[in-house]
Design a protein around this motif. Sequence first.
Motif, short mmCIF file in Angstrom:
data_model
loop_
_atom_site.label_atom_id
_atom_site.label_comp_id
_atom_site.label_asym_id
_atom_site.label_seq_id
_atom_site.Cartn_x
_atom_site.Cartn_y
_atom_site.Cartn_z
N ALA A 262 -16.71 17.64 -24.36
CA ALA A 262 -18.10 17.54 -23.91
C ALA A 262 -18.94 18.67 -24.49
O ALA A 262 -20.09 18.46 -24.90
N ALA A 263 -18.36 19.88 -24.56
CA ALA A 263 -19.09 21.00 -25.14
C ALA A 263 -19.38 20.77 -26.62
O ALA A 263 -20.47 21.11 -27.12
N ASP A 266 -22.24 18.24 -26.91
CA ASP A 266 -23.52 18.91 -26.65
C ASP A 266 -23.96 19.68 -27.90
O ASP A 266 -25.10 19.57 -28.35
N ARG A 267 -23.05 20.43 -28.48
CA ARG A 267 -23.39 21.23 -29.66
C ARG A 267 -23.75 20.34 -30.85
O ARG A 267 -24.67 20.64 -31.61
N THR A 270 -27.21 19.07 -30.36
CA THR A 270 -28.16 20.18 -30.51
C THR A 270 -28.37 20.52 -31.98
O THR A 270 -29.50 20.75 -32.43
N LEU A 313 -32.00 15.32 -24.92
CA LEU A 313 -30.85 16.21 -24.75
C LEU A 313 -30.55 16.43 -23.27
O LEU A 313 -29.38 16.51 -22.88
N ASP A 314 -31.58 16.50 -22.45
CA ASP A 314 -31.35 16.66 -21.00
C ASP A 314 -30.62 15.45 -20.44
O ASP A 314 -29.71 15.60 -19.61
N LEU A 316 -28.59 13.50 -22.05
CA LEU A 316 -27.22 13.59 -22.54
C LEU A 316 -26.44 14.64 -21.76
O LEU A 316 -25.30 14.39 -21.34
N ARG A 317 -27.03 15.79 -21.53
CA ARG A 317 -26.33 16.87 -20.84
C ARG A 317 -26.04 16.53 -19.38
O ARG A 317 -25.00 16.92 -18.85
N ARG A 318 -26.95 15.80 -18.75
CA ARG A 318 -26.68 15.38 -17.37
C ARG A 318 -25.45 14.48 -17.33
O ARG A 318 -24.61 14.58 -16.43
N LEU A 320 -22.98 14.42 -19.61
CA LEU A 320 -21.80 15.22 -19.97
C LEU A 320 -21.30 16.04 -18.79
O LEU A 320 -20.10 16.26 -18.64
N ALA A 321 -22.22 16.48 -17.95
CA ALA A 321 -21.84 17.29 -16.78
C ALA A 321 -21.03 16.48 -15.77
O ALA A 321 -20.34 17.05 -14.92
#
Length: 371
Positions: A262-263, A266-267, A270, A313-314, A316-318, A320-321
Motif C-alpha cells: 500500500a505504501a 501511494d508513492r 504521488t 490522491l485523497d 486513493l489514500r482513504r 489504501l488505509a
Amino acid sequence: MESLKLGSLEVWPPVVLAPMAGITNAPFRTLCREQGGGLFVCEMITTRALVERNAKTLKMIRFGPGESPRSLQLYGVDPATVGRAVRMVAEEDLADHVDLNFGCPVPKVTRRGGGSALPYKRNLLRAILREAVRNAGTLPVTMKMRKGIDDDHLTYLDAGRIAVEEGIAAVALHGRTAVQHYGGTADWDSIARLKEAVTEIPVLGNGDIWSAEDAMRMMARTDCDGVVVGRGCLGRPWLFADLAAACAGGAEVARPTLGQVAATMDRHATLLAECFGSEQHAVADFRKHVGWYLKGFVVGADLRRRLATAETLDDLRRGLAELDPGQSWPEGADTPRGKTHPRERVHLPAGWLDDPYEIVVPDAELEVSGG
C-alpha cells in the motif's frame, strides 16, 4: 555471472526492464531502480513524432534524477526517419542508449508493417539498422524482436545475423511469435538457438519471467547473456531486488506485506502526479496498476472497486488505509499477470508476405508515441 556489455556501457546485474506502453514512465522506472540495478527502458518513442518534435512525445522522454544509463526505445519503419531520430538523440544528448522496437505485436503497429512484422522484410530491417548505427555516434544501439510473425514465418535467426553485420550492440528475443501475442508459453529453446547462431554480441532472453528463479532457469537453459523483464514486474517493482540478489548468487526474495504494498502504491501515484503535473491525470493513470499490486491479496470487491475508480490522491489514500497492513505476501502471486490471450491472426499491410527481401517502406508510421 558477468556484467552485460552494450558498447561502452556496462550493466549490472544483466537485467533489463522491457519498455511497456503506459507503464515504464519515469515514476515506475524510479520504483524499479530503487530495488536493484540494471537497464530500465522508457516507453516506446515513435521516430516520426520525435523528429517532428511532437510535444507529447518530447514530454515522454523524461528521466529521473541520477537515472543512468538513460535508455530510450524507438519505433520506426522508415530508415531515413529512424536515422534522423537516432541522430537527434545522440546530438541533443537525450539518452545514453537506443533500443529499436521490432517486437510489438499490437494490430495498430503490425498493420503498418512495424514492430514484430518488420523483420520479415530482411532488407528493410537491414536498412533501418544501418541508418540507426550510422547516426548513433558513440551510443550503443540494440534491438528487441520476436521469433517471427507465426510459425510459418520465423525471422529471428536471420534478424540476429543481420544485427551482427550492421553493428548492433545486442539483441533481445521474446520467445513468442506475433500471432501468439502474450498467450501460450514462451519458447526458451528459440533463445538458445539464437545464442548459438549469434556469438559476436550479447543475446538477451525475454518471456515468462515471473520470478528471479525463472530468470536463473532461463539463463542456465539458454546460455543467454541477460534477461528482459516485462509483465512479471507489473505491480511488483521489488522483483528487481530478487533479480539482483539472484544474479549475485543470493537467494533472498522480497515478500512485502500488504501494508508495504500500500505504501508503494501511494508513492507510485504521488510520483505520477509530480511527473504529469496533474493529480487527476496521475490517479486515472494509476488505476490500471491497482489490480496488479493487489494480485493474490484478500481484499473485498467493494474496496478494490473504490481503489480502481479513485479520482484524487485523497480518495486513493482513504482506500489504501482500509487495507490490512499485516496481511502476508500471498502464495502464488509470482504468476502470470497482464494480457495472456493469443490472437487469431496478425494484421499486416497488403502483400506484406509476398517477398521477404523487398525493400518497401510502409506508407505511414505511427504519429504518436507510447504504443
